[in-house]
Design an enzyme around this catalytic site. Sequence first.
Site, PDB file in Angstrom:
ATOM      1  N   GLU A 126       0.841  -1.204   0.000  1.00 39.82           N
ATOM      2  CA  GLU A 126       0.000   0.000   0.000  1.00 39.82           C
ATOM      3  C   GLU A 126       0.873   1.250   0.000  1.00 39.82           C
ATOM      4  O   GLU A 126       2.080   1.169   0.274  1.00 39.82           O
ATOM      5  CB  GLU A 126      -0.917  -0.013   1.226  1.00 39.82           C
ATOM      6  N   PRO A 127       0.296   2.421  -0.311  1.00 40.40           N
ATOM      7  CA  PRO A 127       1.094   3.653  -0.410  1.00 40.40           C
ATOM      8  C   PRO A 127       1.898   3.968   0.845  1.00 40.40           C
ATOM      9  O   PRO A 127       3.028   4.450   0.757  1.00 40.40           O
ATOM     10  CB  PRO A 127       0.035   4.733  -0.682  1.00 40.40           C
ATOM     11  N   GLY A 130       5.028  -0.752   3.112  1.00 34.96           N
ATOM     12  CA  GLY A 130       5.704  -1.722   2.271  1.00 34.96           C
ATOM     13  C   GLY A 130       6.216  -2.861   3.135  1.00 34.96           C
ATOM     14  O   GLY A 130       5.634  -3.938   3.195  1.00 34.96           O
ATOM     15  N   ARG A 267      36.666  -4.728 -27.373  1.00 34.07           N
ATOM     16  CA  ARG A 267      37.160  -3.374 -27.150  1.00 34.07           C
ATOM     17  C   ARG A 267      38.689  -3.351 -27.073  1.00 34.07           C
ATOM     18  O   ARG A 267      39.297  -4.081 -26.293  1.00 34.07           O
ATOM     19  CB  ARG A 267      36.558  -2.817 -25.853  1.00 34.07           C
ATOM     20  N   GLN A 335      31.061  -0.348 -15.746  1.00 32.84           N
ATOM     21  CA  GLN A 335      32.438   0.129 -15.659  1.00 32.84           C
ATOM     22  C   GLN A 335      33.302  -0.454 -16.777  1.00 32.84           C
ATOM     23  O   GLN A 335      34.127   0.248 -17.373  1.00 32.84           O
ATOM     24  CB  GLN A 335      33.031  -0.247 -14.294  1.00 32.84           C
ATOM     25  N   GLY A 339      32.410   4.714 -20.984  1.00 31.23           N
ATOM     26  CA  GLY A 339      31.408   5.697 -21.371  1.00 31.23           C
ATOM     27  C   GLY A 339      30.220   5.082 -22.091  1.00 31.23           C
ATOM     28  O   GLY A 339      29.072   5.519 -21.925  1.00 31.23           O
ATOM     29  N   GLU A 362       9.980  -7.722  -2.898  1.00 29.77           N
ATOM     30  CA  GLU A 362       9.801  -8.921  -2.069  1.00 29.77           C
ATOM     31  C   GLU A 362      10.540  -8.814  -0.735  1.00 29.77           C
ATOM     32  O   GLU A 362      10.971  -9.810  -0.156  1.00 29.77           O
ATOM     33  CB  GLU A 362      10.274 -10.188  -2.815  1.00 29.77           C
ATOM     34  N   GLU A 366      17.499  -5.111   3.846  1.00 29.79           N
ATOM     35  CA  GLU A 366      17.457  -4.965   5.305  1.00 29.79           C
ATOM     36  C   GLU A 366      16.449  -5.932   5.924  1.00 29.79           C
ATOM     37  O   GLU A 366      16.707  -6.538   6.979  1.00 29.79           O
ATOM     38  CB  GLU A 366      17.100  -3.514   5.663  1.00 29.79           C
TER      39      GLU A 366
END
Length: 384
Positions: A126-127, A130, A267, A335, A339, A362, A366
């Site tokens: 919900e707003p 979470g 490259r 990286q 560029g 999901e 934390e």
Amino acid sequence: MDFELSRQQRSLQQKVREFAEQELRSGAERRDRKGEFPREALEKMGRAGWMGLFIPSEYGGSGRDFASYCLLVEELSRVDAAVAISLLGHSLCASHILSFGSEEQKLRFLPPLAAGEQLGAWALTEPAGGSDAAALKTRAVASKDGWLLSGNKYFITNGSKAQRLVVMATRDPALGSQGICAFILDGETPGLKRGKNIHKLGFQASDTTALMLRDVPVAGDLLIGEAGAGFSQAMQMLDAGRIGLAAMAVGIAQGCLEAGLSYAKKRQAFGRPIGEFQTIQGMLSDMATEIDAAQLLMLRAAALRDAGRVFTREAAMAKLFASETAMRAATKAVQIHGGYGYTRAYPVERYFREAKLCEIGEGTSEIQRMVIARELLGAVKGGI
């Protein structure tokens, strides 16, 4: 201890890889840029039996194991994770009905979901809530014919596209987790308003919307299980969902590694391919090692689920490590590309944006650490 995939699993893996390369690769960047929902791809997956891969055959599914489902998610994510996350949202809806629905509900609702004829969505978030799922505010008020649902949901995958939804609501916020119920809704139910696709950092092609419910009528026989059992059901769904998200993270990370390897071979810098430099080799080696470890954690959790054993801790570990592996792999891939990695000329830019969600959806990293610690401390306490 068997680290080998079965012949059936390897066959599925190869079929999905071919599908992803042939059907998804060329249009992935366009769909992401335009926010184009991958409807055609999902329809083809339905015809292949992949939208109901782990649903038993008696309910219209393919009856495959959960580990095979994770391999499906991984291979899709390697090319276009927006397709994979659409499948994850659909599967949460179907799995909730399969795990906790009545026999009548399973026979009625699972066959069209398994065949991909209907798309599913699962609405918990919900707003204002979470991680604290028990504090949801959407109300379920008993009525003459069943229930009336009112409230708002947010960040709902497939929210505006789904024909079938599983929605969590509470009989009384004062009851906390004991008041939460799960209901099956039709996408066209009166009083249900669905928002537009939320503009996100990544996953633009995934349909992620708000749901507004205003006295939405739900028949009494559309309650899943007993009244008040919804929170326990949702937590079990999240355990399984975390394994699926870990599979998505592994797929994104694998896509990053493959893109990095390809670029490092082509490259040229200082007269030779950049893959010959130790710094680049170190990045690629770290990526490959962590991806292997993440995949093994994911498959272990899936195997425990298939065996009918408790897998809460293992699912959290798989999700935590795989999601952070995906973010590290995406960072290294950008990286390596230099560029060009910061432009849309190569897919690593999209992978980078998609990887971040893996650390949030999901349950954040934390929350995963809290779950793991709770399981560890509980195990220690129980052994004293």
